[in-house]
Design an enzyme around this catalytic site. Structure first.
Site, PDB file in Angstrom:
ATOM      1  N   ASP A  13       0.813  -1.228   0.000  1.00  0.00           N
ATOM      2  CA  ASP A  13       0.000   0.000   0.000  1.00  0.00           C
ATOM      3  C   ASP A  13       0.841   1.269   0.000  1.00  0.00           C
ATOM      4  OD1 ASP A  13      -2.285  -1.650   0.279  1.00  0.00           O
ATOM      5  OD2 ASP A  13      -1.965  -1.720   2.444  1.00  0.00           O
ATOM      6  N   LYS A  16       2.439   2.214  -5.030  1.00  0.00           N
ATOM      7  CA  LYS A  16       3.186   1.719  -6.197  1.00  0.00           C
ATOM      8  C   LYS A  16       2.463   1.995  -7.505  1.00  0.00           C
ATOM      9  CE  LYS A  16       3.016  -2.376  -4.486  1.00  0.00           C
ATOM     10  NZ  LYS A  16       2.606  -2.102  -3.118  1.00  0.00           N
ATOM     11  N   LYS A  18       0.572   4.338  -8.476  1.00  0.00           N
ATOM     12  CA  LYS A  18       0.746   5.684  -9.017  1.00  0.00           C
ATOM     13  C   LYS A  18       2.111   5.811  -9.714  1.00  0.00           C
ATOM     14  CE  LYS A  18       1.170  10.439  -8.083  1.00  0.00           C
ATOM     15  NZ  LYS A  18       0.960  11.615  -7.306  1.00  0.00           N
ATOM     16  N   GLY A  40      -4.242  -4.383  -4.374  1.00  0.00           N
ATOM     17  CA  GLY A  40      -5.247  -3.397  -4.775  1.00  0.00           C
ATOM     18  C   GLY A  40      -4.513  -2.141  -5.178  1.00  0.00           C
ATOM     19  N   HIS A  41      -4.455  -1.883  -6.459  1.00  0.00           N
ATOM     20  CA  HIS A  41      -3.689  -0.739  -6.955  1.00  0.00           C
ATOM     21  C   HIS A  41      -4.648   0.329  -7.479  1.00  0.00           C
ATOM     22  CE1 HIS A  41      -0.042  -3.609  -7.658  1.00  0.00           C
ATOM     23  NE2 HIS A  41      -0.202  -3.271  -6.408  1.00  0.00           N
ATOM     24  N   THR A  42      -4.619   1.483  -6.840  1.00  0.00           N
ATOM     25  CA  THR A  42      -5.535   2.550  -7.253  1.00  0.00           C
ATOM     26  C   THR A  42      -4.783   3.595  -8.068  1.00  0.00           C
ATOM     27  OG1 THR A  42      -6.646   2.217  -5.150  1.00  0.00           O
ATOM     28  CG2 THR A  42      -7.249   4.194  -6.371  1.00  0.00           C
ATOM     29  N   GLN A 224       2.288  -5.928  -3.298  1.00  0.00           N
ATOM     30  CA  GLN A 224       2.605  -6.012  -1.858  1.00  0.00           C
ATOM     31  C   GLN A 224       3.902  -5.233  -1.557  1.00  0.00           C
ATOM     32  OE1 GLN A 224       1.642  -9.295  -3.396  1.00  0.00           O
ATOM     33  NE2 GLN A 224      -0.370  -8.493  -2.986  1.00  0.00           N
ATOM     34  N   THR A 239       2.991 -12.341   2.955  1.00  0.00           N
ATOM     35  CA  THR A 239       2.232 -12.959   1.883  1.00  0.00           C
ATOM     36  C   THR A 239       3.039 -14.159   1.377  1.00  0.00           C
ATOM     37  OG1 THR A 239       0.928 -12.522  -0.108  1.00  0.00           O
ATOM     38  CG2 THR A 239       3.122 -11.496  -0.013  1.00  0.00           C
ATOM     39  N   ARG A 305      -5.893   0.796   8.057  1.00  0.00           N
ATOM     40  CA  ARG A 305      -4.470   0.448   8.113  1.00  0.00           C
ATOM     41  C   ARG A 305      -3.857   0.973   9.400  1.00  0.00           C
ATOM     42  NH1 ARG A 305      -3.849   2.671   2.064  1.00  0.00           N
ATOM     43  NH2 ARG A 305      -4.735   0.881   0.990  1.00  0.00           N
ATOM     44  N   LEU A 332       3.680  12.530   0.779  1.00  0.00           N
ATOM     45  CA  LEU A 332       4.366  13.527   1.604  1.00  0.00           C
ATOM     46  C   LEU A 332       3.373  14.582   2.100  1.00  0.00           C
ATOM     47  CD1 LEU A 332       7.177  14.390   2.648  1.00  0.00           C
ATOM     48  CD2 LEU A 332       7.408  15.818   0.616  1.00  0.00           C
ATOM     49  N   ASP A 333       2.386  14.890   1.278  1.00  0.00           N
ATOM     50  CA  ASP A 333       1.380  15.911   1.626  1.00  0.00           C
ATOM     51  C   ASP A 333       0.557  15.549   2.862  1.00  0.00           C
ATOM     52  OD1 ASP A 333       0.522  13.904  -0.369  1.00  0.00           O
ATOM     53  OD2 ASP A 333      -1.458  14.716   0.096  1.00  0.00           O
ATOM     54  N   VAL A 416       2.887  14.168  -4.065  1.00  0.00           N
ATOM     55  CA  VAL A 416       2.266  15.102  -3.116  1.00  0.00           C
ATOM     56  C   VAL A 416       0.737  15.113  -3.251  1.00  0.00           C
ATOM     57  CG1 VAL A 416       4.292  16.601  -2.901  1.00  0.00           C
ATOM     58  CG2 VAL A 416       2.637  17.034  -4.732  1.00  0.00           C
ATOM     59  N   GLY A 417       0.185  14.052  -3.824  1.00  0.00           N
ATOM     60  CA  GLY A 417      -1.271  13.968  -3.982  1.00  0.00           C
ATOM     61  C   GLY A 417      -1.599  12.780  -4.848  1.00  0.00           C
TER      62      GLY A 417
HETATM   63  P1  IMP Z   1      -2.393 -12.665   1.750  1.00  0.00           P
HETATM   64  O1  IMP Z   1      -1.464 -12.113   0.736  1.00  0.00           O
HETATM   65  O2  IMP Z   1      -3.841 -12.445   1.415  1.00  0.00           O
HETATM   66  O3  IMP Z   1      -2.107 -14.096   2.069  1.00  0.00           O
HETATM   67  O4  IMP Z   1      -2.177 -11.866   3.129  1.00  0.00           O
HETATM   68  C1  IMP Z   1      -0.972 -11.965   3.884  1.00  0.00           C
HETATM   69  C2  IMP Z   1      -0.588 -10.625   4.476  1.00  0.00           C
HETATM   70  O5  IMP Z   1      -0.234  -9.725   3.439  1.00  0.00           O
HETATM   71  C3  IMP Z   1      -1.718  -9.929   5.253  1.00  0.00           C
HETATM   72  O6  IMP Z   1      -1.161  -9.207   6.327  1.00  0.00           O
HETATM   73  C4  IMP Z   1      -2.292  -8.971   4.231  1.00  0.00           C
HETATM   74  O7  IMP Z   1      -2.939  -7.875   4.845  1.00  0.00           O
HETATM   75  C5  IMP Z   1      -1.027  -8.551   3.504  1.00  0.00           C
HETATM   76  N1  IMP Z   1      -1.271  -8.113   2.128  1.00  0.00           N
HETATM   77  C6  IMP Z   1      -1.524  -8.865   1.051  1.00  0.00           C
HETATM   78  N2  IMP Z   1      -1.662  -8.124  -0.053  1.00  0.00           N
HETATM   79  C7  IMP Z   1      -1.480  -6.857   0.338  1.00  0.00           C
HETATM   80  C8  IMP Z   1      -1.461  -5.620  -0.370  1.00  0.00           C
HETATM   81  O8  IMP Z   1      -1.627  -5.539  -1.592  1.00  0.00           O
HETATM   82  N3  IMP Z   1      -1.235  -4.514   0.382  1.00  0.00           N
HETATM   83  C9  IMP Z   1      -1.002  -4.581   1.718  1.00  0.00           C
HETATM   84  N4  IMP Z   1      -0.986  -5.711   2.415  1.00  0.00           N
HETATM   85  C10 IMP Z   1      -1.225  -6.850   1.722  1.00  0.00           C
END
Ligand code: IMP
Length: 431
Positions: A13, A16, A18, A40-42, A224, A239, A305, A332-333, A416-417
């Site tokens: 998180d 990346k 961006k 999850g990439h936004t 990740q 992970t 988080r 940073l913002d 910065v955003g």
């Molecule tokens: P898993 O990848 O679903 O098996 O989760 C294992 C650990 O990695 C957990 O603490 C998840 O919250 C973390 N995790 C997995 N994918 C992400 C990600 O894309 N961003 C942040 N944490 C992640």
């Protein structure tokens, strides 16, 4: 050759997406090489938000070869959902391809992930419950199903014969859950074959080797973060793949001699979702303030988080195991309104005062340690419109300089955003 890997250099998180989106404009080939739909990439383009789980965000540009490589695990239904939504929003997916060697996340992988998490009590890992661990376990145990297995009935038949009897015993006797008949799995596989068909790239060897020969610019998109790496992260709170820079070589099919830069994307502070050690975590109102201003809630699961100060001990470790050549500092913002900022530069053992300058990888030790902070002045200015380093207030520049000194590698990008435009690029490896 300037082939560049973008990795998360904390616990995921870091923003990346961006950075990869920004660099993708100048790249010819974009490869997602590990992880699955746990990511999850936004990306925000002209105030429009796109959420990616598996598809490289480079698809937002035209004519880039976007490849989901062998090191990934793919959940067919999520892939279908993601590609359908992108198509509905007018995104052209004709250059999106997936490796026939990628491993499929099957229904029972998700069942097992959920049951394991729910029955682990206080020992739970806090996974995304997307079946990631069980899919990788099967891949490593050689009980996995690869995408290429879907298109050869004889092979599929023998794979299911090899996999199902034991898997069903485990599902029934160990997990006390639903088993899957061969007929049922055949039906699933038929559906999956259709979902993947337009994207499977059997010519990937030719495609990647000619990209190298033609000196195409290759961007490797990590998922990740290094601290979640199966070998080098805070095991078992990790992970099941290799988000370190080296993961790009094993996961993509392009060896390490073709990689030039590894950009470690690092928030200006630290966050983590899920369980596990986090030395600079703030359980007070400062942590709450970072969470609120930073919108620190998971893209994939919506979980809040955990937030804390920048940790240079952790970042130095990421430089080593991740092979980082430079940093991109994001968000940073978010620190704009703080009077003071803390940066951790060592850990201290509360029992005997021993100082750790290097990250102690034995996490059992962490309960005895506390962060040693230095304090820097905040800048108390809105920096979200800064276009160059000179637009940043002096204290923001001092903060960045100090991070560079403590971590030991240069900062090349500052965000910065959320928008593409809100980025100060000091050096673009592809330009
Ligand atoms: P898993 O990848 O679903 O098996 O989760 C294992 C650990 O990695 C957990 O603490 C998840 O919250 C973390 N995790 C997995 N994918 C992400 C990600 O894309 N961003 C942040 N944490 C992640």
């Amino acid at each position: 050759m300037n082939n560049t890997v973008v990795v998360g250099a904390q616990w995921g998180d870091e923003g990346k997406a961006k950075i990869t989106d920004l660099l993708a404009e100048y790249a010819d080939v974009i490869i997602r090489y590990q992880g699955g739909c746990n990511a999850g990439h936004t990306v925000v383009v002209n105030n429009e938000k796109y959420k990616f789980h598996l598809v490289p965000s480079g698809v937002l540009y035209k004519n880039k070869f976007c490849f989901v490589a062998a090191g990934t695990v793919i959940h067919p239904e999520t892939f279908l959902e993601e590609t359908t939504e992108l198509k509905n929003r007018g995104v052209d997916l004709s250059s999106l391809k997936i490796s026939p060697l990628a491993t499929i996340t099957l229904p029972y992988h998700i069942d097992i992930d959920g049951i394991s998490e729910n029955s682990s009590g206080k020992n739970k890992i806090g996974t995304t419950k997307k079946g990631i661990g069980p899919t990788y376990s099967d891949k490593i145990g050689r009980y996995g199903l690869k995408i290429q297995d879907l298109y050869d009935e004889e092979l599929l038949n023998s794979r299911l014969d090899a996999i199902l009897p034991l898997k069903n015993k485990i599902l029934e006797k160990v997990y006390g859950t639903k088993t899957y008949s061969k007929e049922e799995m055949f039906q699933y596989c038929k559906k999956y074959a259709e979902i993947f068909k337009p994207y499977v790239c059997d010519e990937w060897v030719n495609k990647l080797s000619s990209s190298l020969k033609e000196d195409k610019k290759i961007l490797f998109e990590g998922a990740q973060g290094i601290m979640l790496d199966i070998d080098y992260g805070t095991y078992p709170f990790v992970t099941s793949s290799n988000p370190i820079g080296g993961g790009a070589a094993t996961g993509s099919g392009i060896g390490p001699t073709h990689i030039d830069n590894v950009i470690g994307v690092t928030k200006a502070y630290v966050t983590r979702v899920g369980e596990g050690p986090f030395m600079t975590e703030l359980l007070d109102e400062t942590g709450e303030k970072i969470r609120t201003i930073g919108g620190e809630f998971g893209t994939t699961t919506g979980r809040p988080r955990r937030c804390g100060w920048f940790d240079a001990v952790l970042s130095r470790y990421c430089v080593l195991v991740g092979g980082l050549t430079e940093m991109a500092i994001t968000k940073l913002d978010v620190l704009d309104t703080f009077d003071e900022l803390k940066v951790c530069n060592a850990y201290r053992d509360k029992r005997n005062g021993k100082i750790y300058n290097d990250y102690p990888t034995n996490i059992n030790l962490h309960k005895y340690l506390e962060p040693v902070y230095e304090t820097l002045k905040g800048w108390k200015t809105d920096i979200s419109n800064a276009k160059s380093l000179n637009d940043l207030p002096e204290n923001a520049r001092k903060y960045l300089n100090r991070l560079e000194e403590l971590v030991g590698i240069p900062i090349k990008i500052i965000s910065v955003g959320a928008d593409r435009e809100q980025t100060i690029v000091l050096e673009n490896p592809f330009k």
